[in-house]
Design a protein around this motif. Structure first.
Motif, PDB file in Angstrom:
ATOM      1  N   TYR A  25      50.453  10.153  50.503  1.00 64.37           N
ATOM      2  CA  TYR A  25      49.565   8.930  50.123  1.00 64.37           C
ATOM      3  C   TYR A  25      48.865   8.329  51.361  1.00 64.37           C
ATOM      4  O   TYR A  25      47.925   8.042  51.502  1.00 64.37           O
ATOM      5  N   ILE A  29      44.901   7.868  52.016  1.00 65.65           N
ATOM      6  CA  ILE A  29      44.073   6.504  51.941  1.00 65.65           C
ATOM      7  C   ILE A  29      43.844   6.266  53.131  1.00 65.65           C
ATOM      8  O   ILE A  29      43.063   5.169  53.656  1.00 65.65           O
ATOM      9  N   TYR A 513      43.773  -2.553  55.630  1.00 60.89           N
ATOM     10  CA  TYR A 513      44.798  -2.433  54.574  1.00 60.89           C
ATOM     11  C   TYR A 513      45.709  -3.434  54.415  1.00 60.89           C
ATOM     12  O   TYR A 513      46.728  -3.514  53.948  1.00 60.89           O
TER      13      TYR A 513
ATOM     14  N   THR B 160      44.532   0.845  46.889  1.00 57.42           N
ATOM     15  CA  THR B 160      44.633   2.386  47.211  1.00 57.42           C
ATOM     16  C   THR B 160      43.468   2.984  46.815  1.00 57.42           C
ATOM     17  O   THR B 160      43.068   4.035  47.541  1.00 57.42           O
ATOM     18  N   GLY B 163      40.928   2.910  49.575  1.00 56.63           N
ATOM     19  CA  GLY B 163      41.436   3.943  50.471  1.00 56.63           C
ATOM     20  C   GLY B 163      41.092   5.355  49.960  1.00 56.63           C
ATOM     21  O   GLY B 163      40.577   6.051  50.823  1.00 56.63           O
ATOM     22  N   LEU B 164      41.253   5.756  48.723  1.00 58.55           N
ATOM     23  CA  LEU B 164      40.938   7.185  48.303  1.00 58.55           C
ATOM     24  C   LEU B 164      39.489   7.347  48.157  1.00 58.55           C
ATOM     25  O   LEU B 164      39.109   8.365  48.947  1.00 58.55           O
TER      26      LEU B 164
END
Lengths: 564, 354
Positions: A25, A29, A513, B160, B163-164
């Motif tokens: 994960y 990302i 983030y 998320t 980010g993907l």
């Protein structure tokens, strides 16, 4: 429990794969690649690697966590190896898949650079083997951490986290140390914005020694602190205040700017804390009060064509606080009968309405629409102008001290107790004779005051305001810092603001983030530590209660946050 | 006694009542002015209403997810908008591939069905994981706790997917088969709006059938009525809750693709926020926990949002009224929650639940 040497494959595979998925994960990302640019120990470890490896370490730790004494060390280590190997599988799959097809068409962050990091720059075949090997090593390390005697483990973990923390904040340390010790020292200890290997070892040893010393002396110091007489206490506070006063001149412009931001968020946090932490009213539109404070300040002091009156900062300051309080009061009336979820969404709606109105062409002749308000003068006292971040700092500091004073008085007042009673159970509170209508209105109104103050300072600090500065994310930011610090706790607000505002500011890689981590933090905090980092006494009793053990068990929680 | 009563309540209700009266006056005056001015023709009003219906049916599909979960857990799944986004954002890549290979144009019905399935599966997976990780451990916790988790989950999911798939905007390819207009009763109505409306209605009928006619639906209703008793009757509560999240997720995913047909542009990681809030408004409007209510609320909100700015705001002399479209939906939410929190069809909502 498991007999000696028995291996529960299902459990190992589960932990291993879960850790692997976590690692996958963070890779997919894009966190690993971005964080790899931040090196912690020069040439040895980057933040990206730390992120990747913490998952298998945690998995190895958890895999043997519930084992009893009868397990032999060799079998425990074997379990670590197996868990670690499984944790490498998802990453290996990613590497192989990325070689076969162009994943980047969909997953933008699966770049060649990322794959290169994952295979340690060694090409696919060797890289896959290295991945397996590293998984096994980290899994075993997790087991070793578990096998250590309790005291040693504590010392090692404390040492490790301080060392890694120092590595992470190297840039900050460099900025602070350079004027104190000179460039020679900096070059001696740091390289490329990270600690040199020997320096990190020194830090590790120093911290472990200090920790060992502290564990011996802790009780003594604590009793001493508790037995201070008022004069000594006052002297201590005086010294603390003095440090706060000279702080911006030690830290320099950039860090003062960061400090100012933290201060503004502390102000807002203190305000929202009244509504959310004390009265239990989840207000997601808190940014509205901030915006109103800022716009009132902007409108009445601006020297641009939109300005009305071009009044003095000090005259407008109380006006903008009053305006924000009025807005809080008006907001409170319609939501008096709502609870929990409905309240949250309605307040969120209010916040958005304010932002949409500020953006609209309809009101733009008055408040500037998307262009905002320009030319807001800096505040000044006599000939002293609060020009840069180092000067504005004092304004914010004064605001924070005032807000902390007011909040702490409120906390222990009759009103504060009424709020807390209302938070626990509204019906019971009403039955006990508390006027919930009045309490709620008061909570919203007072809560808005602090937001208005923050907004007013914000406007004159920046000199310009735009509707885009007042979006929902501010509300979420403030809410997160309250929750992370501990709902209803004043030191918690300060701790939360430093953790959530200063840290991401200092670690630029986090910028992208930041909200992802906030989201994860909110979830993890609620699951593992709903009382926050620095909980208020009442809240701790209430939320911990019988779950004492479970929370103790969540020792790995801080690691889990970074691994997510 | 009487005096005391007035002392405590009168000023609040006075403010609220005057607020109510002001709102009604504004609506009436605005509508009167606009209609008096005759700026828009009847067919313009019709086309506004029809596009409102199409948009509203998408809100309704998302709203069902809120309502289903609320009916069973009495909690608002704040992250439901993100469940919608997950499906829509993932399916856009499949749609692009279909467009490139010509499949989308050669057999549009099959292609769109597959897209809907893909989106539904992705959204379902996201919704189920959400339930498992974020909500299940917190059942029985104080109400504020799962709510905060939900807000956290919402942001976690948004970023998320950023980010993907990146932070840029993507758009669904145009489906040639639904371009153009149909001439119905003197008005030209875009085919795509009819298709969207019909597809949404079909899905809603399917859901209604599922809840009212099947065993799973019966179990769901039983759980929403009384969890303990349902458990005694041999119903696996956890399974039913997962099922509820899954169904809500699937509907949201389908809504994502249908939304893509209707408004191809602007697929991004933030796309879930406004539809999510509006669908919630729709659910509240219809009476939360009430399935036909969510459908009705969605359609009503869509139409109101579509004609509201032109009908009311322009009549009040507000320029660029369409900029305030989102504010209208929020205002409506606030108004409903203040004056009729049980919604149009809702009766189940007691003071305690609100």
């Amino acid at each position: 429990m498991a007999k000696t040497g028995r291996i529960d494959w299902r459990q190992l595979i589960r932990y291993g794969l879960l850790a692997g998925v976590a690692a996958l994960y963070v890779s997919v990302i894009g966190m690993v690649e971005v964080f790899s640019q931040r090196s912690l120990i020069t040439g040895v470890l980057t933040l990206g690697q730390l992120l990747l490896f913490s998952a298998p370490v945690l998995a190895g730790y958890l895999a043997v966590y519930k084992d009893d004494e009868s397990q032999t060390a060799a079998f425990s280590l074997l379990k670590g190896v197996i868990t670690g190997l499984f944790s490498s599988l998802p990453l290996i799959a990613l590497v192989l898949l990325a070689n076969a097809v162009n994943l980047r068409a969909m997953f933008v962050n699966v770049s060649p650079a990322l794959i290169d990091i994952l295979v340690f720059g060694q090409g696919t075949a060797v890289g896959v083997l290295l991945l397996l090997l590293s998984g096994a090593i980290w899994g075993t390390l997790g087991v070793i951490i578990h096998l250590l005697p309790d005291k040693t483990r504590h010392v090692v973990l404390v040492g490790l986290s301080w060392t890694l923390g120092a590595g992470m904040l190297s840039e900050l340390l460099i900025q602070v140390f350079r004027p104190l010790f000179g460039s020679g020292f900096i070059r001696f200890v740091f390289q490329g914005g990270a600690l040199k290997l020997w320096a990190s070892i020194v830090v590790f040893i120093l911290v472990t020694l200090l920790d060992w010393y502290w564990s011996k002396r802790r009780e003594e110091v604590k009793t001493k602190m508790a037995n201070l007489n008022p004069t000594q206490r006052r002297a201590g506070m005086g010294v603390g205040l003095l440090i706060l006063l000279i702080l911006p001149w030690i830290l320099g412009t950039y860090l003062s700017e960061v400090l100012d931001n933290v201060g503004l968020f502390i102000l807002m946090g203190l305000g929202l804390n009244i509504a959310v932490g004390l009265a239990g009213l989840l207000d997601l539109g808190y940014v509205a009060t901030f915006a109103i404070g800022a716009y009132v300040m902007g409108l009445f002091t601006s020297t641009s064509s939109l300005g009305v009156g071009e009044l003095n900062f000090w005259i407008v300051l109380p006006i903008s606080i009053l305006a924000a309080m009025t807005a809080g009061f008006l907001l409170a009336l319609p939501v008096l009968h709502m609870r929990g979820d409905y309240l949250a969404i309605t307040t969120l709606g209010f916040g958005e309405i304010i932002r949409i109105l500020a953006l609209s062409d309809w009101l733009s002749p008055i408040i500037g629409g998307a262009q905002g308000i320009l030319a807001i003068p800096k505040p000044q006292i006599g000939s002293f102008v609060f020009r840069g971040p180092q000067e504005i700092y004092y304004l914010i500091l004064a605001g924070c001290i005032l807000a902390i004073f007011v909040s702490s008085r409120l906390n222990n007042s009759r009103t504060g107790r009424q709020w807390m009673a209302m938070r626990e159970d509204e019906d019971v509170a009403a039955a006990m004779g508390i006027d919930t209508t009045k309490s709620k209105v008061l909570a919203f109104t007072l809560s808005a005051a602090s937001g208005g103050l923050a907004g007013a300072i914000f406007a004159s600090k920046l000199g310009t305001i735009f509707p885009h500065s007042f979006n929902l994310l501010i509300s979420i930011n403030v809410l997160s810092l309250i929750i992370v610090g501990g709902m209803g706790s004043l030191p918690g607000v300060v701790v939360g603001a430093f953790a959530l505002v200063a840290l991401p500011e200092l670690l630029r890689e986090f910028a992208e983030y930041r909200l992802l981590l906030y989201g994860a933090l909110l979830i993890v905090m609620m699951l593992a530590r709903p009382e926050g980092l620095w909980p208020s006494a009442v809240r701790r009793r209430e939320l911990k209660g019988t779950e004492e053990e479970e929370i103790e068990g969540g020792e790995g929680a801080p690691v889990a946050v970074t691994a997510d | 006694m009487r005096e005391k009563f007035f002392e405590r309540f009168s000023w609040v209700s006075l403010v609220l009542n005057s607020f109510r009266i002001i709102v009604i006056i504004l609506i009436v005056v605005g509508a009167f002015n606009t209609l008096q001015g005759g700026k828009y023709t009847t067919s313009q009003w019709v086309s506004l209403s029809v596009s409102g219906l199409a948009q509203g049916s998408i809100y309704a599909l998302i709203a069902l997810g809120y309502t289903l979960v609320y009916g069973i857990l009495l909690m608002i799944n704040f992250a439901h908008g993100e469940v919608f986004m997950a499906g829509a954002f993932t399916a856009v890549f499949v749609a692009e591939a279909f467009k490139e290979s010509g499949f989308l144009d050669s057999s549009p019905l099959l292609a769109v069905t597959i897209l809907i399935l893909v989106a539904a599966v992705v959204s379902t997976v996201v919704a189920v994981i959400l339930e498992r990780v974020a909500y299940r451990p917190l059942r029985g916790a104080p109400r504020l706790v799962p709510l905060i988790t939900a807000i956290g989950a919402s942001f976690f999911l948004q970023y998320t997917f950023r980010g993907l798939y990146g932070s840029g905007f993507k758009s669904y390819p145009e489906v040639a088969a639904v371009q153009g207009t149909w001439h119905i009763a003197g008005n030209d109505i875009p085919i795509v709006q009819i298709v969207v409306f019909v597809a949404a209605i079909l899905l809603m009928v399917a859901l209604y059938w599922l809840v009212e006619r099947t065993k799973v639906g019966k179990a769901m209703r039983a759980v929403s009525e009384n969890k303990e008793v349902a458990a005694l009757m041999g119903i696996d509560i956890d399974q039913i809750i997962v099922m509820t999240f899954a169904i809500g997720g699937a509907l949201a995913g389908a809504a994502g693709v249908i939304n893509g047909l209707y408004r191809p542009q602007g697929v991004s990681f933030t796309m879930g926020f406004f539809p999510g809030i509006k669908a919630f408004t729709a659910a509240v409007l219809g009476g939360i926990g009430n399935i036909p209510g969510a459908m009705l609320g969605g359609l009503f909100l869509g139409v109101f949002e579509s004609i509201g700015p032109n009908l009311i705001l322009e009549g009040l002399g507000i320029p660029a009224a369409n900029q305030l479209k989102d504010a209208i939906a929020f205002t409506m939410l606030v108004l409903v929650l203040i004056f009729r929190p049980q919604g149009i069809l809702g009766e189940r909502l007691t003071e305690k639940k609100a």
